[in-house]
Design a protein around this motif. Structure first.
Motif, PDB file in Angstrom:
ATOM      1  N   ALA A 131       0.841  -1.194   0.000  1.00  0.00           N
ATOM      2  CA  ALA A 131       0.000   0.000   0.000  1.00  0.00           C
ATOM      3  C   ALA A 131       0.877   1.245   0.000  1.00  0.00           C
ATOM      4  O   ALA A 131       2.017   1.218   0.472  1.00  0.00           O
ATOM      5  CB  ALA A 131      -0.901   0.010   1.227  1.00  0.00           C
ATOM      6  N   TYR A 132       0.332   2.336  -0.517  1.00  0.00           N
ATOM      7  CA  TYR A 132       1.015   3.622  -0.553  1.00  0.00           C
ATOM      8  C   TYR A 132      -0.031   4.699  -0.319  1.00  0.00           C
ATOM      9  O   TYR A 132      -1.144   4.605  -0.830  1.00  0.00           O
ATOM     10  CB  TYR A 132       1.670   3.825  -1.926  1.00  0.00           C
ATOM     11  CG  TYR A 132       2.222   5.206  -2.156  1.00  0.00           C
ATOM     12  CD1 TYR A 132       3.536   5.499  -1.824  1.00  0.00           C
ATOM     13  CD2 TYR A 132       1.442   6.208  -2.716  1.00  0.00           C
ATOM     14  CE1 TYR A 132       4.061   6.769  -2.039  1.00  0.00           C
ATOM     15  CE2 TYR A 132       1.955   7.484  -2.930  1.00  0.00           C
ATOM     16  CZ  TYR A 132       3.263   7.762  -2.595  1.00  0.00           C
ATOM     17  OH  TYR A 132       3.782   9.008  -2.812  1.00  0.00           O
ATOM     18  N   GLN A 133       0.362   5.711   0.431  1.00  0.00           N
ATOM     19  CA  GLN A 133      -0.545   6.852   0.606  1.00  0.00           C
ATOM     20  C   GLN A 133       0.272   8.126   0.708  1.00  0.00           C
ATOM     21  O   GLN A 133       1.393   8.130   1.200  1.00  0.00           O
ATOM     22  CB  GLN A 133      -1.446   6.661   1.827  1.00  0.00           C
ATOM     23  CG  GLN A 133      -0.750   6.610   3.159  1.00  0.00           C
ATOM     24  CD  GLN A 133      -0.530   7.993   3.777  1.00  0.00           C
ATOM     25  OE1 GLN A 133      -1.163   8.976   3.413  1.00  0.00           O
ATOM     26  NE2 GLN A 133       0.388   8.063   4.722  1.00  0.00           N
ATOM     27  N   ASN A 134      -0.324   9.194   0.210  1.00  0.00           N
ATOM     28  CA  ASN A 134       0.266  10.522   0.314  1.00  0.00           C
ATOM     29  C   ASN A 134      -0.841  11.452   0.784  1.00  0.00           C
ATOM     30  O   ASN A 134      -1.632  11.945  -0.004  1.00  0.00           O
ATOM     31  CB  ASN A 134       0.827  10.973  -1.033  1.00  0.00           C
ATOM     32  CG  ASN A 134       1.416  12.370  -0.985  1.00  0.00           C
ATOM     33  OD1 ASN A 134       1.375  13.036   0.038  1.00  0.00           O
ATOM     34  ND2 ASN A 134       1.942  12.813  -2.106  1.00  0.00           N
ATOM     35  N   SER A 135      -0.901  11.627   2.106  1.00  0.00           N
ATOM     36  CA  SER A 135      -1.917  12.501   2.694  1.00  0.00           C
ATOM     37  C   SER A 135      -1.286  13.666   3.438  1.00  0.00           C
ATOM     38  O   SER A 135      -1.993  14.488   4.005  1.00  0.00           O
ATOM     39  CB  SER A 135      -2.787  11.704   3.660  1.00  0.00           C
ATOM     40  OG  SER A 135      -1.987  11.261   4.756  1.00  0.00           O
ATOM     41  N   GLY A 136       0.047  13.689   3.481  1.00  0.00           N
ATOM     42  CA  GLY A 136       0.736  14.722   4.239  1.00  0.00           C
ATOM     43  C   GLY A 136       1.196  14.238   5.602  1.00  0.00           C
ATOM     44  O   GLY A 136       1.918  14.927   6.304  1.00  0.00           O
TER      45      GLY A 136
END
Length: 156
Positions: free
Chosen positions: A134-139
């Motif tokens: 998984a990968y996320q870019n939410s800050g």
């Protein structure tokens, strides 16, 4: 026609009877057994601590490994969901084969809160292994819900 005609066979174009059907095994279904922290802008391997079923004991250590003699095409499904309602710049899910993205150009992707899924059909041979990342870019770091799912089976 040659062969045996009964309720489990069909007549092929070459005028012979063949057995119908087959088993979609190996097959497995696993799910998470707790939330997982996902660091911002980091590809993270997902964990699946609960086996729903595993027909050939081919799932262990958060990966599916093709058993000997079970080469062929396989179907896989995976999903994860965040525990926050934060909007994302990116949210992704990847199917990895033998330690690398199976197709780095194709992954589940969206940029808003919610569940993300991926399906993939792969040609596999004995000892090939499949994992989910998984990968996320939410800050910032986010937690997944306890809803990660990974399942697959051999196509017949």
């Amino acid at each position: 026609a040659t062969g045996t005609k009964d309720a489990t066979t069909f007549l092929r174009g070459d005028n012979t009877f063949a057995s119908a059907g087959g088993a979609n095994t190996p097959a497995f279904s696993v799910k998470s057994n707790g939330a997982k922290a996902l660091a911002n802008t980091t590809i993270t391997k997902l964990s699946f601590g609960t086996e729903v079923f595993d027909t050939d004991s081919a799932f262990a250590s958060d990966k599916f490994t093709v058993p000997s003699g079970k080469d062929g095409k396989y179907f896989f499904y995976a999903s994860w969901q965040t525990a926050t309602s934060t909007d994302f710049n990116e949210q992704r899910i990847y199917i990895y084969k033998n330690g690398s993205a199976a197709d780095p150009n194709i992954q589940g992707f969206h940029n808003h809160y919610g569940s993300i899924q991926i399906t993939k059909i792969l040609d596999l041979s004995a000892t090939d292994y499949i994992e989910v990342y998984a990968y996320q870019n939410s800050g910032g770091s986010v937690n997944t819900l306890d809803t990660e799912i990974f399942k697959g089976f051999k196509l017949i």
